[in-house]
Design an enzyme around this catalytic site. Structure first.
Site, PDB file in Angstrom:
ATOM      1  N   ASP A 293       0.867  -1.182   0.000  1.00  0.00           N
ATOM      2  CA  ASP A 293       0.000   0.000   0.000  1.00  0.00           C
ATOM      3  C   ASP A 293       0.910   1.241   0.000  1.00  0.00           C
ATOM      4  OD1 ASP A 293      -2.274   1.587   0.299  1.00  0.00           O
ATOM      5  OD2 ASP A 293      -2.395   1.309   2.447  1.00  0.00           O
TER       6      ASP A 293
ATOM      7  N   LYS B 175      -0.948  -0.644  -4.836  1.00  0.00           N
ATOM      8  CA  LYS B 175      -1.752   0.567  -5.081  1.00  0.00           C
ATOM      9  C   LYS B 175      -0.764   1.666  -5.420  1.00  0.00           C
ATOM     10  CE  LYS B 175      -5.386  -0.360  -1.650  1.00  0.00           C
ATOM     11  NZ  LYS B 175      -5.853   0.015  -0.300  1.00  0.00           N
TER      12      LYS B 175
HETATM   13  P1  IMP Z   1       1.838  -0.597   3.884  1.00  0.00           P
HETATM   14  O1  IMP Z   1       2.858  -0.742   4.971  1.00  0.00           O
HETATM   15  O2  IMP Z   1       1.195   0.763   3.883  1.00  0.00           O
HETATM   16  O3  IMP Z   1       2.359  -0.979   2.503  1.00  0.00           O
HETATM   17  O4  IMP Z   1       0.624  -1.543   4.269  1.00  0.00           O
HETATM   18  C1  IMP Z   1       0.607  -2.866   4.029  1.00  0.00           C
HETATM   19  C2  IMP Z   1      -0.439  -3.565   4.861  1.00  0.00           C
HETATM   20  O5  IMP Z   1      -1.628  -2.784   5.091  1.00  0.00           O
HETATM   21  C3  IMP Z   1      -0.900  -4.777   4.086  1.00  0.00           C
HETATM   22  O6  IMP Z   1      -0.061  -5.891   4.329  1.00  0.00           O
HETATM   23  C4  IMP Z   1      -2.324  -4.956   4.581  1.00  0.00           C
HETATM   24  O7  IMP Z   1      -2.333  -5.771   5.728  1.00  0.00           O
HETATM   25  C5  IMP Z   1      -2.804  -3.569   4.941  1.00  0.00           C
HETATM   26  N1  IMP Z   1      -3.639  -3.002   3.840  1.00  0.00           N
HETATM   27  C6  IMP Z   1      -3.321  -1.961   3.034  1.00  0.00           C
HETATM   28  N2  IMP Z   1      -4.299  -1.716   2.146  1.00  0.00           N
HETATM   29  C7  IMP Z   1      -5.278  -2.634   2.399  1.00  0.00           C
HETATM   30  C8  IMP Z   1      -6.573  -2.896   1.788  1.00  0.00           C
HETATM   31  O8  IMP Z   1      -7.030  -2.244   0.835  1.00  0.00           O
HETATM   32  N3  IMP Z   1      -7.269  -3.924   2.326  1.00  0.00           N
HETATM   33  C9  IMP Z   1      -6.826  -4.689   3.370  1.00  0.00           C
HETATM   34  N4  IMP Z   1      -5.626  -4.475   3.954  1.00  0.00           N
HETATM   35  C10 IMP Z   1      -4.859  -3.449   3.471  1.00  0.00           C
END
Ligand code: IMP
Length: 178
Positions: free
Chosen positions: A106, A134
């Protein structure tokens, strides 16, 4: 397919299980090609990646291994910043070809904080395989080497991903209805 209500939010069908399967077969084909004879070690990040990791791993036709870890995230000090450590990493990564398996990249915050710990263990190579990215949400310097789908910056559930604990068991992917 119908909309679903999880807690207080309505989600609408987004990517079907058939399309997901096609993309996984194609991604597995690439990994079979890139890692033949290298015995890669896939490391799945729990909880979200368990379904994707299982489906992908089942399609690998090469010698390969899999293990799972949980990440614990805490704030750290002002010098260390955001700290992420692995729980349950028992394998010796030295000289191994590692494929980190994630449900979604994300912002990239989790992986960018965790990757240094992997590199410290002196693997031969490290790549990232993720079910989703994303691109519009990405804020950290993390590059997914293998990705099934690039999606818009909206919350999704299903195929291992949850909304506050629920929805992981849906075989298809759903997106928040606006
Ligand atoms: P990051 O550290 O911002 O890349 O977040 C990663 C984590 O956030 C993922 O492993 C998911 O557990 C959670 N996450 C981010 N976006 C979503 C979504 O749209 N649906 C469900 N979980 C999400």
């Amino acid at each position: 397919m119908a909309d679903v209500l999880i807690h207080d939010k309505v989600f609408t069908p987004f990517i079907s299980r058939e399309i997901i399967r096609q993309r996984i077969l194609s991604l597995a084909g690439k990994i079979n090609h890139d890692y033949a004879g290298k015995n890669p070690l896939m490391i799945g990040i729990l909880n979200g990646s368990f379904i994707f990791a299982a489906d992908l791993f089942r399609e690998l036709a090469i010698e390969s291994e899999i293990s799972f870890i949980k990440l614990a995230s805490y704030k750290g000090t002002s010098t260390t910043g955001h700290v992420v450590t692995a729980i349950g990493m028992e394998e010796n990564l030295h000289g191994r070809h590692i494929i980190i398996v994630e449900d979604i990249v994300d912002t990239g915050k989790t992986l960018s904080a965790f990757l240094p710990e992997i590199h410290q263990r002196q693997p031969a190579s490290v790549k990232i395989a993720t079910f989703l990215t994303k691109p519009d949400a990405l804020k950290f310097d993390v590059k997914a080497d293998y990705c099934c789908f690039e999606i818009e910056n909206k919350f999704v559930v299903g195929y291992g991903l949850d909304y506050d604990g629920l929805g992981r068991n849906f075989p298809d992917l759903y997106i928040l209805k606006s």
